[in-house]
Design an enzyme around this catalytic site. Structure first.
Site, PDB file in Angstrom:
ATOM      1  N   ASN A 241       0.831  -1.216   0.000  1.00  0.00           N
ATOM      2  CA  ASN A 241       0.000   0.000   0.000  1.00  0.00           C
ATOM      3  C   ASN A 241       0.870   1.272   0.000  1.00  0.00           C
ATOM      4  O   ASN A 241       0.360   2.361   0.173  1.00  0.00           O
ATOM      5  CB  ASN A 241      -0.958   0.022   1.205  1.00  0.00           C
ATOM      6  CG  ASN A 241      -0.218   0.158   2.523  1.00  0.00           C
ATOM      7  OD1 ASN A 241       1.000   0.028   2.570  1.00  0.00           O
ATOM      8  ND2 ASN A 241      -0.944   0.404   3.603  1.00  0.00           N
TER       9      ASN A 241
ATOM     10  N   TYR B  56       6.219  -2.168  17.481  1.00  0.00           N
ATOM     11  CA  TYR B  56       6.894  -3.027  16.496  1.00  0.00           C
ATOM     12  C   TYR B  56       7.243  -4.381  17.125  1.00  0.00           C
ATOM     13  O   TYR B  56       6.875  -5.429  16.597  1.00  0.00           O
ATOM     14  CB  TYR B  56       8.160  -2.315  16.026  1.00  0.00           C
ATOM     15  CG  TYR B  56       8.941  -3.033  14.951  1.00  0.00           C
ATOM     16  CD1 TYR B  56       8.423  -3.171  13.655  1.00  0.00           C
ATOM     17  CD2 TYR B  56      10.220  -3.544  15.207  1.00  0.00           C
ATOM     18  CE1 TYR B  56       9.166  -3.813  12.659  1.00  0.00           C
ATOM     19  CE2 TYR B  56      10.958  -4.175  14.214  1.00  0.00           C
ATOM     20  CZ  TYR B  56      10.432  -4.306  12.942  1.00  0.00           C
ATOM     21  OH  TYR B  56      11.168  -4.928  11.959  1.00  0.00           O
TER      22      TYR B  56
HETATM   23  P1  NAD Z   1      10.366  -1.180   4.101  1.00  0.00           P
HETATM   24  O1  NAD Z   1       9.691  -0.105   4.863  1.00  0.00           O
HETATM   25  O2  NAD Z   1      11.309  -0.784   3.016  1.00  0.00           O
HETATM   26  O3  NAD Z   1       9.326  -2.197   3.498  1.00  0.00           O
HETATM   27  C1  NAD Z   1       8.096  -2.500   4.091  1.00  0.00           C
HETATM   28  C2  NAD Z   1       7.026  -2.500   3.005  1.00  0.00           C
HETATM   29  O4  NAD Z   1       5.762  -2.876   3.589  1.00  0.00           O
HETATM   30  C3  NAD Z   1       6.832  -1.117   2.369  1.00  0.00           C
HETATM   31  O5  NAD Z   1       6.844  -1.207   0.966  1.00  0.00           O
HETATM   32  C4  NAD Z   1       5.462  -0.675   2.899  1.00  0.00           C
HETATM   33  O6  NAD Z   1       4.798   0.212   2.034  1.00  0.00           O
HETATM   34  C5  NAD Z   1       4.753  -2.017   3.052  1.00  0.00           C
HETATM   35  N1  NAD Z   1       3.633  -1.980   3.986  1.00  0.00           N
HETATM   36  C6  NAD Z   1       3.625  -1.513   5.270  1.00  0.00           C
HETATM   37  N2  NAD Z   1       2.399  -1.653   5.802  1.00  0.00           N
HETATM   38  C7  NAD Z   1       1.610  -2.215   4.840  1.00  0.00           C
HETATM   39  C8  NAD Z   1       0.251  -2.605   4.782  1.00  0.00           C
HETATM   40  N3  NAD Z   1      -0.564  -2.431   5.821  1.00  0.00           N
HETATM   41  N4  NAD Z   1      -0.229  -3.151   3.637  1.00  0.00           N
HETATM   42  C9  NAD Z   1       0.594  -3.343   2.574  1.00  0.00           C
HETATM   43  N5  NAD Z   1       1.899  -2.991   2.559  1.00  0.00           N
HETATM   44  C10 NAD Z   1       2.401  -2.430   3.682  1.00  0.00           C
HETATM   45  O7  NAD Z   1      11.158  -2.072   5.193  1.00  0.00           O
HETATM   46  P2  NAD Z   1      12.128  -3.327   4.978  1.00  0.00           P
HETATM   47  O8  NAD Z   1      13.421  -3.009   5.637  1.00  0.00           O
HETATM   48  O9  NAD Z   1      12.113  -3.780   3.573  1.00  0.00           O
HETATM   49  O10 NAD Z   1      11.402  -4.410   5.896  1.00  0.00           O
HETATM   50  C11 NAD Z   1      10.593  -5.427   5.335  1.00  0.00           C
HETATM   51  C12 NAD Z   1      10.201  -6.438   6.399  1.00  0.00           C
HETATM   52  O11 NAD Z   1      11.389  -7.015   6.970  1.00  0.00           O
HETATM   53  C13 NAD Z   1       9.423  -5.838   7.561  1.00  0.00           C
HETATM   54  O12 NAD Z   1       8.428  -6.757   7.953  1.00  0.00           O
HETATM   55  C14 NAD Z   1      10.464  -5.683   8.651  1.00  0.00           C
HETATM   56  O13 NAD Z   1       9.896  -5.758   9.928  1.00  0.00           O
HETATM   57  C15 NAD Z   1      11.384  -6.852   8.377  1.00  0.00           C
HETATM   58  N6  NAD Z   1      12.749  -6.611   8.888  1.00  0.00           N
HETATM   59  C16 NAD Z   1      13.629  -5.818   8.206  1.00  0.00           C
HETATM   60  C17 NAD Z   1      14.909  -5.606   8.723  1.00  0.00           C
HETATM   61  C18 NAD Z   1      15.960  -4.799   7.990  1.00  0.00           C
HETATM   62  O14 NAD Z   1      17.082  -4.674   8.509  1.00  0.00           O
HETATM   63  N7  NAD Z   1      15.712  -4.256   6.815  1.00  0.00           N
HETATM   64  C19 NAD Z   1      15.254  -6.168   9.962  1.00  0.00           C
HETATM   65  C20 NAD Z   1      14.298  -6.935  10.636  1.00  0.00           C
HETATM   66  C21 NAD Z   1      13.065  -7.168  10.082  1.00  0.00           C
END
Ligand code: NAD
Ligand code: UDP
Length: 319
Positions: A32, A150
C-alpha cells in the site's frame, strides 16, 4: 511456485521479488506504499511473471488463482522517531500490519494450502540480556515501551504463525532478520546506514545517537535474501536467525563510512534523538542457519557499503 509477497515495494520485498523471479518463480507483489516506493518495482513491471496488487494487508486479502507460497514482509521497519516512515510515527499501522496483516496473510496461505513465511526481526529479543542472540532466547521487551508497537506486533505475529502451524498444520517458516542494508533503502527512512551514507556524501557530520557504544551487526541485502530463499525451500518451522555476526559499535560504523567516503566533517553526538529501549548490543548466533541451511554471509561490510553508496549518490544527484 506462484508466490505472493506482501511489502513488495519496500527495500527487502523488492530484492526478494527480484530473486524469486530470477529463480524462475512467478511473483505477485502486494503493497500500500506506506513506507515503500513504486520505483523499487519499476524494473520488474515488464516481466511477464510479475504482477502487482495495491492493497493494505490489514484488510482481507484476496488473490485470484492458486498460490504456492505467501511471504509476509509488509510492515514499517525503521525505529527513527524523526522520520515520517519510522514506526514510532506509524504505531497503529505497525500493529495492524503485524497482527491483522499476519492473520490475513496466514488466512490466504491456509485457503491455498500454501507455504507461509513470516519476516520477523531481531527486535523480538528486545534489549537482549543474552549475547549473541540464539533462537532459544526469549527476549527482554517492554510491552508498553517506545518500541513496543513493532516488537510486540512481531512477537504476536510469530505466535500466530506457530498457532497456524500447530493447529491448522500450515507449512510455515519464521525468519528473524538482523540489521540489513543495501540499495533501495529510503533516503529518509532514518535507519543508521542510510543516514550515515547520506550525511557523509553531503560532507555533513554523522549523527551519533547516544555515545555510539551501542553495537549492531550489519548484513548486506544479497546475503540476507540468499538465506531467506534457502529457508523457504527448507522444512524448518521453528524461527531461524539470518544476519551477519560481525559486530561493531555505531561509532566504529560512523568512522568507517567517513573513511570510505572521505568525509572531513566528522561526527556529532545527538543524545535527544535516541529512542528509548535502544538495544545496547545485538549480534546473531547463526549456528542454526549454518547447520540447517548451509548458509552464512559472504559480504564483508566494506564490500557491501561499496555496493550501496553508489545508489545513494544517484538518489542525491551527487557525482
Ligand atoms: P520497508 O519499509 O522498506 O518495506 C516495508 C514494506 O511494507 C513497504 O513497501 C510498505 O509500504 C509495506 N507496507 C507496510 N504496511 C503495509 C500494509 N498495511 N499493507 C501493505 N503494505 C504495507 O522495510 P524493509 O526493511 O524492507 O522491511 C521489510 C520487512 O522485513 C518488515 O516486515 C520488517 O519488519 C522486516 N525486517 C527488516 C529488517 C531490515 O534490517 N531491513 C530487519 C528486521 C526485520
Ligand atoms: N543511530 C545513530 N544515528 C542515526 C541513526 C541511528 O546513531 O542517525 C543508532 C540508533 O540509535 C541505534 C543504531 O544506530 O542504536 C541502529 O539504528 P537503526 O535505526 O538502524 O535500527 P535498530 O538497529 O535500532 O533497529
Amino acid at each position: 511456485m506462484r508466490i505472493l509477497i506482501t511489502g513488495a515495494a519496500g527495500f527487502l520485498g523488492s530484492h526478494l521479488s527480484e530473486k524469486l523471479l530470477l529463480e524462475g518463480h512467478s511473483v505477485i507483489g502486494m503493497d500500500n506504499f506506506l513506507t515503500g516506493d513504486p520505483q523499487n518495482l519499476a524494473h520488474l513491471t515488464t516481466n511477464e511473471n510479475f504482477s502487482f496488487i495495491r492493497h493494505d494487508v490489514s484488510n482481507f486479502i484476496f488473490v485470484p488463482g492458486k498460490l504456492d507460497a505467501v511471504l509476509h514482509f509488509a510492515s514499517p521497519a525503521s525505529p527513527n522517531k524523526d522520520s515520517p516512515y519510522g514506526y514510532p510515527n506509524l504505531p497503529i499501522q505497525t500493529m495492524k500490519a503485524g497482527a491483522l496483516g499476519t492473520h490475513n496473510a496466514l488466512g490466504v496461505a491456509k485457503a491455498n494450502n500454501a507455504i507461509f513465511l513470516l519476516a520477523s526481526t531481531s527486535e523480538i529479543y528486545g534489549d537482549p540480556k543474552e549475547h549473541p542472540q540464539k533462537e532459544s532466547y526469549w527476549g527482554n521487551v517492554d510491552p508498553t515501551g517506545p518500541r513496543s508497537m513493532y516488537d510486540e506486533a512481531k512477537r504476536f505475529a510469530e505466535a500466530l504463525t506457530m498457532s497456524y502451524h500447530r493447529f491448522h498444520g500450515i507449512n510455515t517458516r519464521i525468519v528473524r532478520i538482523f540489521n540489513t542494508y543495501g540499495p533501495r533503502m529510503r533516503l529518509d527512512d532514518g535507519r543508521v546506514i542510510p543516514n550515515f551514507i547520506q550525511q557523509a556524501l553531503k560532507n555533513e557530520p554523522l549523527t551519533i545517537y547516544g555515545e555510539g557504544t551501542q553495537t549492531r551487526s550489519f548484513c548486506y541485502v544479497d546475503d540476507l535474501i540468499d538465506g531467506i530463499y534457502r529457508l523457504l525451500l527448507s522444512d524448518i518451522h521453528e524461527p531461524v536467525n539470518i544476519g551477519n555476526p560481525v559486530e561493531m559499535s555505531v561509532l566504529e560504523l560512523a568512522l568507517k563510512i567517513n573513511e570510505i567516503i572521505n568525509n572531513p566533517a566528522g561526527i556529532i553526538v545527538k543524545d535527544d534523538k535516541r529512542l528509548g529501549d535502544d538495544p545496547e548490543r545485538r549480534r546473531p548466533d547463526i549456528s542454526k542457519a549454518k547447520t540447517l541451511l548451509d548458509w552464512e554471509p559472504e559480504y564483508p561490510l566494506t564490500q557491501g557499503l561499496s555496493k550501496t553508496i553508489p545508489y545513494f549518490r544517484i538518489k542525491l544527484g551527487i557525482k
